[in-house]
Design a protein around this motif. Structure first.
Motif, mmCIF file in Angstrom:
data_model
loop_
_atom_site.group_PDB
_atom_site.id
_atom_site.type_symbol
_atom_site.label_atom_id
_atom_site.label_comp_id
_atom_site.label_asym_id
_atom_site.label_seq_id
_atom_site.Cartn_x
_atom_site.Cartn_y
_atom_site.Cartn_z
ATOM 1 N N GLY A 88 29.077 -12.223 92.615
ATOM 2 C CA GLY A 88 30.097 -11.320 92.109
ATOM 3 C C GLY A 88 30.061 -9.924 92.708
ATOM 4 N N VAL A 89 29.490 -9.801 93.881
ATOM 5 C CA VAL A 89 29.443 -8.486 94.518
ATOM 6 C C VAL A 89 30.850 -8.115 95.009
ATOM 7 N N ASP A 90 31.233 -6.865 94.776
ATOM 8 C CA ASP A 90 32.521 -6.367 95.224
ATOM 9 C C ASP A 90 32.468 -6.125 96.745
ATOM 10 N N PRO A 91 33.383 -6.705 97.512
ATOM 11 C CA PRO A 91 33.363 -6.505 98.972
ATOM 12 C C PRO A 91 33.390 -5.030 99.363
ATOM 13 N N PHE A 92 33.935 -4.211 98.488
ATOM 14 C CA PHE A 92 33.965 -2.771 98.687
ATOM 15 C C PHE A 92 32.546 -2.194 98.820
ATOM 16 N N ASN A 93 31.573 -2.901 98.242
ATOM 17 C CA ASN A 93 30.187 -2.435 98.249
ATOM 18 C C ASN A 93 29.344 -3.039 99.372
ATOM 19 N N ILE A 94 30.008 -3.709 100.302
ATOM 20 C CA ILE A 94 29.258 -4.364 101.381
ATOM 21 C C ILE A 94 29.546 -3.695 102.724
ATOM 22 N N LEU A 95 28.486 -3.447 103.462
ATOM 23 C CA LEU A 95 28.630 -2.953 104.832
ATOM 24 C C LEU A 95 27.969 -3.962 105.772
ATOM 25 N N ALA A 96 28.748 -4.478 106.704
ATOM 26 C CA ALA A 96 28.173 -5.385 107.704
ATOM 27 C C ALA A 96 28.329 -4.754 109.083
ATOM 28 N N ILE A 97 27.250 -4.738 109.822
ATOM 29 C CA ILE A 97 27.246 -4.132 111.150
ATOM 30 C C ILE A 97 27.025 -5.210 112.206
ATOM 31 N N THR A 98 27.906 -5.219 113.198
ATOM 32 C CA THR A 98 27.750 -6.155 114.314
ATOM 33 C C THR A 98 27.629 -5.344 115.599
ATOM 34 N N PHE A 99 27.395 -6.037 116.697
ATOM 35 C CA PHE A 99 27.132 -5.271 117.911
ATOM 36 C C PHE A 99 28.363 -4.982 118.751
ATOM 37 N N THR A 100 29.416 -5.787 118.588
ATOM 38 C CA THR A 100 30.657 -5.510 119.330
ATOM 39 C C THR A 100 31.837 -5.554 118.352
ATOM 40 N N ASN A 101 32.946 -4.919 118.747
ATOM 41 C CA ASN A 101 34.148 -4.961 117.914
ATOM 42 C C ASN A 101 34.666 -6.388 117.779
ATOM 43 N N ALA A 138 32.864 -9.108 117.752
ATOM 44 C CA ALA A 138 32.020 -9.798 116.776
ATOM 45 C C ALA A 138 32.382 -9.355 115.350
ATOM 46 N N ALA A 139 32.765 -8.074 115.194
ATOM 47 C CA ALA A 139 33.145 -7.573 113.871
ATOM 48 C C ALA A 139 34.410 -8.267 113.374
ATOM 49 N N ARG A 140 35.406 -8.346 114.262
ATOM 50 C CA ARG A 140 36.656 -9.023 113.874
ATOM 51 C C ARG A 140 36.393 -10.474 113.511
ATOM 52 N N GLU A 141 35.556 -11.112 114.316
ATOM 53 C CA GLU A 141 35.255 -12.518 114.096
ATOM 54 C C GLU A 141 34.534 -12.715 112.764
ATOM 55 N N MET A 142 33.571 -11.837 112.461
ATOM 56 C CA MET A 142 32.843 -11.981 111.209
ATOM 57 C C MET A 142 33.765 -11.748 110.016
ATOM 58 N N LYS A 143 34.632 -10.741 110.128
ATOM 59 C CA LYS A 143 35.555 -10.460 109.032
ATOM 60 C C LYS A 143 36.488 -11.654 108.800
ATOM 61 N N ARG A 144 36.963 -12.218 109.893
ATOM 62 C CA ARG A 144 37.858 -13.371 109.789
ATOM 63 C C ARG A 144 37.160 -14.542 109.082
ATOM 64 N N ARG A 145 35.903 -14.769 109.476
ATOM 65 C CA ARG A 145 35.139 -15.873 108.883
ATOM 66 C C ARG A 145 34.895 -15.638 107.395
ATOM 67 N N VAL A 146 34.570 -14.385 107.045
ATOM 68 C CA VAL A 146 34.305 -14.091 105.633
ATOM 69 C C VAL A 146 35.577 -14.271 104.816
ATOM 70 N N ILE A 147 36.715 -13.795 105.348
ATOM 71 C CA ILE A 147 37.985 -13.936 104.625
ATOM 72 C C ILE A 147 38.331 -15.409 104.453
ATOM 73 N N GLU A 148 38.026 -16.208 105.481
ATOM 74 C CA GLU A 148 38.227 -17.649 105.393
ATOM 75 C C GLU A 148 37.406 -18.249 104.248
ATOM 76 N N LEU A 149 36.203 -17.708 104.066
ATOM 77 C CA LEU A 149 35.297 -18.255 103.050
ATOM 78 C C LEU A 149 35.574 -17.709 101.644
ATOM 79 N N VAL A 150 36.020 -16.458 101.545
ATOM 80 C CA VAL A 150 36.163 -15.872 100.192
ATOM 81 C C VAL A 150 37.586 -15.437 99.852
ATOM 82 N N GLY A 151 38.488 -15.495 100.814
ATOM 83 C CA GLY A 151 39.865 -15.073 100.544
ATOM 84 C C GLY A 151 40.112 -13.612 100.880
ATOM 85 N N ARG A 152 41.338 -13.181 100.548
ATOM 86 C CA ARG A 152 41.819 -11.855 100.952
ATOM 87 C C ARG A 152 40.965 -10.697 100.467
#
Ligand SMILES: Nc1ncnc2c1ncn2[C@@H]1O[C@H](COP(=O)(O)OP(=O)(O)OP(=O)(O)O)[C@@H](O)[C@H]1O
Ligand SMILES: [Mg+2]
Length: 266
Positions: free
Chosen positions: A31-44, A46-60
């Protein structure tokens, strides 16, 4: 578990996947609020890809999570906070070429021979210092040989000109965030409270400034998860500190270390 987590594994063993699934787990099961999460990747990318994957898994709802490189994270934070350093929020970022031509101009103004002090070499000395959090004053104090003394003069005027232009270079992004988090406890607290969960991919590639940002943001709650590859320090030539990963469990007591063995890519 709320213990600091260090995942170490080789290439293609699923480290990035572990991070992505951990974020999904935090949001969906804890139940963690996505607003409270910071994820750091090494390239932009990779960041887009990770965000896309997370949205796929948890929704908008995943949209609200900050997923970015260290540099874009810092640029974003400074849009809100740079006034603490006497600059204004509409600051401009100089890219490598802008920075290099500013160094050339500074050398001209100081009557320095660009053949003996090639701007590119001077720039790399300044950049290296900044990634180690050595500002102009500290750099001048420890300058011993002739090259360093001249470089210190250039560093000083370079910084002054950036400031007057309300501009920063890529390395300032990191160093200024460290400065603000160090100097202003109320700002530090604000971001420690916002980013209750911090996750960093490719931790073996972090430099001293980046490691310090992670420490400053997570030192209170210690809900930090980093993944990295001990044998893959390909960025060492540009200031990455393999020490960061080796010392991680010294910086955070009770770190849980997980090693992934299998390679899924080959
Ligand atoms: N447990 C798993 N089961 C099946 N496939 C997996 C598993 N873990 C990872 N993979 C797949 O293996 C590939 C590599 O995974 P991933 O990118 O997470 O590895 P990595 O350790 O981050 O790699 P790199 O060292 O390049 O950063 C991906 O295509 C991923 O989907
Ligand atoms: Mg990876």
């Amino acid at each position: 578990t709320e213990k600091p987590l260090l995942v170490i594994a080789g290439a293609g063993s699923g480290k990035t996947r572990v991070l992505t699934y951990r974020i999904a787990y935090l949001i969906k099961s804890r139940g963690v609020d996505p607003f409270n999460i910071l994820a750091i990747t090494f390239t932009n990318k990779a960041a887009r890809e990770m965000k896309r994957r997370v949205i796929e898994l948890v929704g908008r709802i995943g949209e609200y999570m900050w997923v970015s490189t260290f540099h874009s994270f810092c640029a974003r934070l400074l849009r809100y906070e740079i006034n603490h350093l006497g600059m204004s929020r509409n600051y401009v970022i100089y890219d490598a070429d802008d920075a290099l031509s500013l160094v050339s101009n500074v050398e001209k103004e100081l009557d320095i021979d660009i053949k003996r002090f090639p701007p590119r070499a001077v720039m790399s000395v300044i950049s290296d210092a900044k990634n180690k959090l050595i500002d102009y004053e500290a750099f001048s104090k420890k300058a011993v040989d002739y090259f360093e003394k001249i470089a210190a003069k250039i560093y000083g005027l370079y910084q002054e000109k950036l400031f007057k232009a309300n501009a920063l270079d890529f390395d300032d992004l990191l160093m200024f965030v460290v400065d603000i988090l160090h100097l202003f406890p109320e700002v530090r607290k604000k971001y420690q409270e916002k980013f209750k969960y911090i996750l960093v991919d490719e931790f073996q590639d972090t430099n001293i400034a980046q490691n310090e940002i992670v420490l400053l943001l997570s030192e209170e709650h210690k809900r930090i998860c980093v993944v990295g590859d001990e044998d893959q320090n390909i960025y060492s030539w540009r200031g990455a500190e393999i020490k960061n990963i080796i010392n991680f469990d010294k910086q955070f007591d009770d770190t849980v270390v997980i090693k992934l063995e299998q390679n899924y890519r080959s």
